[in-house]
Design a protein around this motif. Structure first.
Motif, PDB file in Angstrom:
ATOM      1  N   ALA A   1       0.841  -1.199   0.000  1.00 46.69           N
ATOM      2  CA  ALA A   1       0.000   0.000   0.000  1.00 46.69           C
ATOM      3  C   ALA A   1       0.873   1.245   0.000  1.00 46.69           C
ATOM      4  CB  ALA A   1      -0.916  -0.005   1.223  1.00 46.69           C
ATOM      5  N   SER A   2       1.915   1.213   0.806  1.00 48.96           N
ATOM      6  CA  SER A   2       2.796   2.357   0.938  1.00 48.96           C
ATOM      7  C   SER A   2       3.504   2.670  -0.384  1.00 48.96           C
ATOM      8  CB  SER A   2       3.796   2.059   2.041  1.00 48.96           C
ATOM      9  OG  SER A   2       4.728   3.046   2.158  1.00 48.96           O
TER      10      SER A   2
ATOM     11  N   ARG B   1       6.155  -0.274 -10.000  1.00 51.51           N
ATOM     12  CA  ARG B   1       5.060   0.614 -10.373  1.00 51.51           C
ATOM     13  C   ARG B   1       5.328   1.284 -11.715  1.00 51.51           C
ATOM     14  NH1 ARG B   1       3.111   5.353  -6.473  1.00 51.51           N
ATOM     15  NH2 ARG B   1       5.193   6.029  -7.033  1.00 51.51           N
TER      16      ARG B   1
ATOM     17  N   GLN C   1      -2.859  -0.532 -15.761  1.00 50.56           N
ATOM     18  CA  GLN C   1      -3.563   0.667 -15.310  1.00 50.56           C
ATOM     19  C   GLN C   1      -4.363   1.278 -16.463  1.00 50.56           C
ATOM     20  OE1 GLN C   1      -0.648   3.030 -13.385  1.00 50.56           O
ATOM     21  NE2 GLN C   1      -2.028   3.670 -11.765  1.00 50.56           N
TER      22      GLN C   1
ATOM     23  N   ARG D   1       7.871  -2.384  -0.023  1.00 49.74           N
ATOM     24  CA  ARG D   1       7.668  -1.023  -0.533  1.00 49.74           C
ATOM     25  C   ARG D   1       8.680  -0.711  -1.622  1.00 49.74           C
ATOM     26  NH1 ARG D   1      10.284   3.747   0.651  1.00 49.74           N
ATOM     27  NH2 ARG D   1       9.121   5.623   0.084  1.00 49.74           N
TER      28      ARG D   1
ATOM     29  N   TYR E   1       2.626   1.606  -3.423  1.00 49.57           N
ATOM     30  CA  TYR E   1       1.737   1.803  -4.571  1.00 49.57           C
ATOM     31  C   TYR E   1       1.030   3.153  -4.523  1.00 49.57           C
ATOM     32  CZ  TYR E   1      -1.635   0.882  -8.220  1.00 49.57           C
ATOM     33  OH  TYR E   1      -2.365   0.957  -9.355  1.00 49.57           O
ATOM     34  N   PHE E   2       0.497   3.483  -3.343  1.00 51.86           N
ATOM     35  CA  PHE E   2      -0.287   4.710  -3.270  1.00 51.86           C
ATOM     36  C   PHE E   2       0.573   5.936  -3.039  1.00 51.86           C
ATOM     37  CE2 PHE E   2      -3.438   1.441  -2.017  1.00 51.86           C
ATOM     38  CZ  PHE E   2      -4.282   1.620  -3.097  1.00 51.86           C
TER      39      PHE E   2
ATOM     40  N   SER F   1      -8.221  -2.244 -11.452  1.00 52.61           N
ATOM     41  CA  SER F   1      -8.297  -1.554 -10.169  1.00 52.61           C
ATOM     42  C   SER F   1      -6.959  -1.669  -9.431  1.00 52.61           C
ATOM     43  CB  SER F   1      -9.403  -2.162  -9.314  1.00 52.61           C
ATOM     44  OG  SER F   1      -9.040  -3.472  -8.949  1.00 52.61           O
ATOM     45  N   SER F   2      -6.767  -0.772  -8.480  1.00 55.35           N
ATOM     46  CA  SER F   2      -5.513  -0.781  -7.714  1.00 55.35           C
ATOM     47  C   SER F   2      -5.314  -2.125  -7.039  1.00 55.35           C
ATOM     48  CB  SER F   2      -5.548   0.322  -6.653  1.00 55.35           C
ATOM     49  OG  SER F   2      -5.763   1.553  -7.255  1.00 55.35           O
TER      50      SER F   2
ATOM     51  N   VAL G   1      -0.180   8.066   2.733  1.00 58.66           N
ATOM     52  CA  VAL G   1      -0.143   6.677   3.193  1.00 58.66           C
ATOM     53  C   VAL G   1       1.307   6.248   3.371  1.00 58.66           C
ATOM     54  CG1 VAL G   1      -0.773   4.301   2.640  1.00 58.66           C
ATOM     55  CG2 VAL G   1      -2.257   6.177   1.938  1.00 58.66           C
ATOM     56  N   ASP G   2       2.107   6.572   2.335  1.00 66.31           N
ATOM     57  CA  ASP G   2       3.518   6.208   2.344  1.00 66.31           C
ATOM     58  C   ASP G   2       4.246   6.908   3.492  1.00 66.31           C
ATOM     59  OD1 ASP G   2       5.869   5.096   1.469  1.00 66.31           O
ATOM     60  OD2 ASP G   2       6.331   6.802   0.185  1.00 66.31           O
TER      61      ASP G   2
END
Lengths: 323, 362
Positions: free
Chosen positions: A118-119, A211, A220, A204, A121-122, A225-226, A126-127
């Motif tokens: 999550a960290s 990514r 994408q 991460r 990717y987003f 979706s994510s 968040v990271d």
């Protein structure tokens, strides 16, 4: 003649396919020590989980033999300070040590992968938030904190409520009342709290590089979706380092749990883990130090096997990965 | 163009920033631990009351409880208790002032050494721990560097494989088991065989004892202390020994591939000179960081080692404070460790830029 020619031609046209797993196993099995490690670890697991079924003794029944009994046919590893069968206790202790390490490792891996993915990717807050948390927790002195939290939980200071089915299940596996299984599970939770950070950082980093790959951008652009991209493209591609790190973590957790139990803040009597069995003989170490040999040996064998396996997995899963 | 002395400014700014950051980290981490201990149900008060109940046969009257709570700031809300512990603020009229950790007041010990300033309690075992840490670091370096260099120079030789296997052994070895086995062999068996044995346990002997072939060892003499230091030192240094020799080997292999090493060889320099002067000096640079960063780990690892050998150091004190729920002492130990960790991080980064001019802080 013709028949033979066709057969040869077909064989040439379709070379024997080497599957991914076969390839990995081929590279893995070149590490003789790692293969040995697999056998040793398997033996420890089998002895711990199946062994007690063949033992005539209850692990907590006292005065089965004399106090500090010698090694006999009835008690192959002797009896301890209150006359319990050491062999039986060792096998039950293995259930606790191995199963708890397994739970801690898997749970912390899941947390680490989710947070890390999550960290990476987003990005954004968040990271920042999660990586600051990871940085902070990595500066904390882990062993003393584990000791403090464990000391608190022993005095009932960490009320974590587990579902009753869970405590009953583990109580059944570990052959102890559910309340005591709960104590062991709380210890597991404490270990998990300090175990997921390095993996989160690792995942991460991997996700950050993935990514910007073409296939992730393509996915994408196709409107994936994510969650789909993370689960189907990112995590499978970081699986190799995740598996390797998880393996090494498994060994680390076994040692950490044993260390906590050794100084008296891990698994509590009368339950036993390998570490707390070592703790049990500590008071008599000046009199009969050989009693410390066996419980420590199991810890050593387990952690060494895992380290060899981890090393071989690193080579087998991802040849690019080198220390 | 960089004006002369500009780098010094950058360095100063960097240091100030790092110090401020570290201070915040310390406040945050001590706050978390403080809150944990403060909020723990069945925490300090129960322990104190239980202790008082054991100490006197008379029932405790409620005023006493109030007085005790006040004495230990346990009646305050968490944040006030923390700020008073850490900074000595706010100053309250109904109780004595506290200087706060920031001015060296770590509070009073509850039980390990009742009502004595925690700082004094902490300082007593400090020399023992410092000695143990120093000897362990030195031993680890003395073994790790030559072994790592030799393995790198003779890569893929039999010795190299042996070293690799050895480092695996060292990393996988549970230190508490190693310590027990050392006692088994060098104290127990050697004594039985009538060989000069190593005394297990304690940092100093209580009374004189006789070691075969060596004679009488006077309790408390340097020789006694030295003898008792050998096994804890080996135990504590093993992990670092393994890790650092692996690291030296990798670093050395990296450097040996560099162009300047090839140049030095091409000039016709003696191979030993190339290794000792051109390669080793560069290979050791990253080791400085590794060693500095390992110091907090050694301090923490001493908890286990000191427990095995009953060596009266700070780690053993920490275990005592946990067994007796003496939170001020436990907190103080953690603060020392946190400061050490944060400090080691800064020192490692700064020293790195000093020895390697290619690296600059920003």
């Amino acid at each position: 003649m013709a028949v033979a020619e066709i057969a040869v031609g077909e064989a040439l046209a379709r070379p024997r396919e080497v599957g991914q797993l076969e390839l990995i196993w081929g590279r893995f099995s070149r590490h003789k020590l790692a293969v040995l490690g697999v056998w040793v670890l398997a033996a420890l697991f089998v002895a711990s989980f199946a062994g007690p079924l063949f033992s005539p003794y209850d692990p907590e029944a006292q005065f089965i033999g004399p106090i500090f009994g010698e090694l006999t046919a009835a008690n192959p590893l002797g009896t301890d300070d209150v006359g319990r069968d050491v062999m039986t206790r060792l096998m039950y202790a293995g259930r606790i040590s191995l199963l708890m390490a397994l739970i801690v490792t898997l749970a912390s891996s899941v947390i680490g992968v989710v947070v890390g993915a999550a960290s990476g990717y987003f990005g954004g807050w968040v990271d920042t938030l999660s990586m600051r948390l990871v940085d902070f927790m990595l500066t904390l002195p882990i062993l003393p904190l584990l000791l403090i939290m464990s000391a608190m939980s022993i005095r009932g200071g960490l009320p974590i409520a587990f579902p009753e089915t869970l405590t009953r299940l583990f109580g059944w596996i570990w052959d102890m009342p559910p309340e005591r299984a709960e104590g062991v599970l709380i210890l597991a939770v404490i270990l998990i709290i300090f175990q997921w950070q390095t993996l989160a950082r690792l995942v991460r980093g991997q996700v950050l590089t993935l990514r910007s790959t073409a296939y992730s951008e393509a996915a994408q652009a196709l409107g994936a979706s994510s969650l789909h991209i993370i689960a189907r493209h990112m995590i499978p591609n970081t699986l190799a380092p995740i598996i390797v790190a998880t393996t090494f973590n498994f060994g680390g957790v076994i040692i950490t749990e044993a260390a906590l139990s050794f100084v008296g803040f891990g698994v509590q009597a009368p339950s036993a883990s390998w570490g707390s069995m070592l703790n049990g003989v500590r008071d008599f170490i000046m009199l009969q130090p050989w009693r410390a040999f066996v419980p420590g040996l199991t810890i050593f064998l387990a952690s060494m096997s895992i380290n060899f396996i981890g090393d071989a997995l690193r080579d087998a899963l991802d040849p690019r990965l080198k220390l | 163009m960089r004006r002369p002395g500009q780098y010094l400014d950058i360095m100063t700014n960097y240091l100030i920033r790092r110090l401020v950051e570290s201070f915040l980290v310390l406040v945050l981490s001590s706050g978390v631990v403080f809150a944990l201990l403060y909020l723990a149900p069945g925490g300090p008060m129960t322990e104190i009351l239980e202790f008082r109940r054991q100490a006197s046969r008379y029932p405790i009257n409620p005023d006493d409880i109030e007085r005790l709570k006040k004495q230990f700031d346990l009646d305050l809300p968490l944040w006030q208790a923390y700020t008073r512990w850490a900074f000595g603020l706010p100053v309250l009229a109904d109780r004595p002032n506290r200087a706060g950790v920031i001015r060296g007041d770590l509070g009073l010990s509850w039980r390990v050494s009742q009502n004595e300033p925690t700082l004094n309690v902490l300082m007593r075992p400090l020399p023992n721990t410092l000695v143990l840490m120093t000897t362990s670091t030195l031993l680890a370096l003395i073994v790790a560097v030559p072994v790592g260099v030799y393995a790198a120079v003779h890569q893929y030789s039999r010795t190299d494989y042996l070293v690799t296997a050895g480092t695996f052994l060292g990393v996988s070895m549970p230190v508490f088991w190693l310590g027990s086995m050392l006692i088994l062999i060098f104290s127990f068996q050697f004594k039985q065989w009538g060989l000069p044995y190593l005394p297990p346990g304690s940092a100093v002997a209580a009374r004189d004892y006789v070691v075969p072939l060596v004679g009488t060892v006077e309790a408390g003499s340097w020789f006694d202390r030295g003898l008792r230091l050998i096994m804890p030192t080996i135990t504590l240094s093993l992990l670092q020994m393994a890790a650092w020799s692996r690291f030296t080997r990798a670093s050395m292999l990296e450097v040996l591939r560099q162009d300047y090493v090839r140049t030095a060889r091409a000039k016709g320099l003696h191979e030993q000179l190339v290794i000792a002067k051109h390669a080793l000096r560069n290979a050791l640079i990253p080791l400085i960081t590794i060693v500095t960063l390992a110091l907090p780990g050694l301090y923490g690892g001493a908890i286990i080692t000191e427990t095995i050998f009953n060596y009266q150091g700070m780690g053993l004190l920490f275990i005592d404070s946990l067994t007796q729920s003496d939170w001020p002492v436990a907190l103080a130990y953690l603060m020392v460790l946190s400061v050490l960790t944060v400090g080691a991080n800064i020192v490692a980064d700064v020293v790195y830029t000093l020895v390697d001019p290619r690296i600059r802080v920003t």
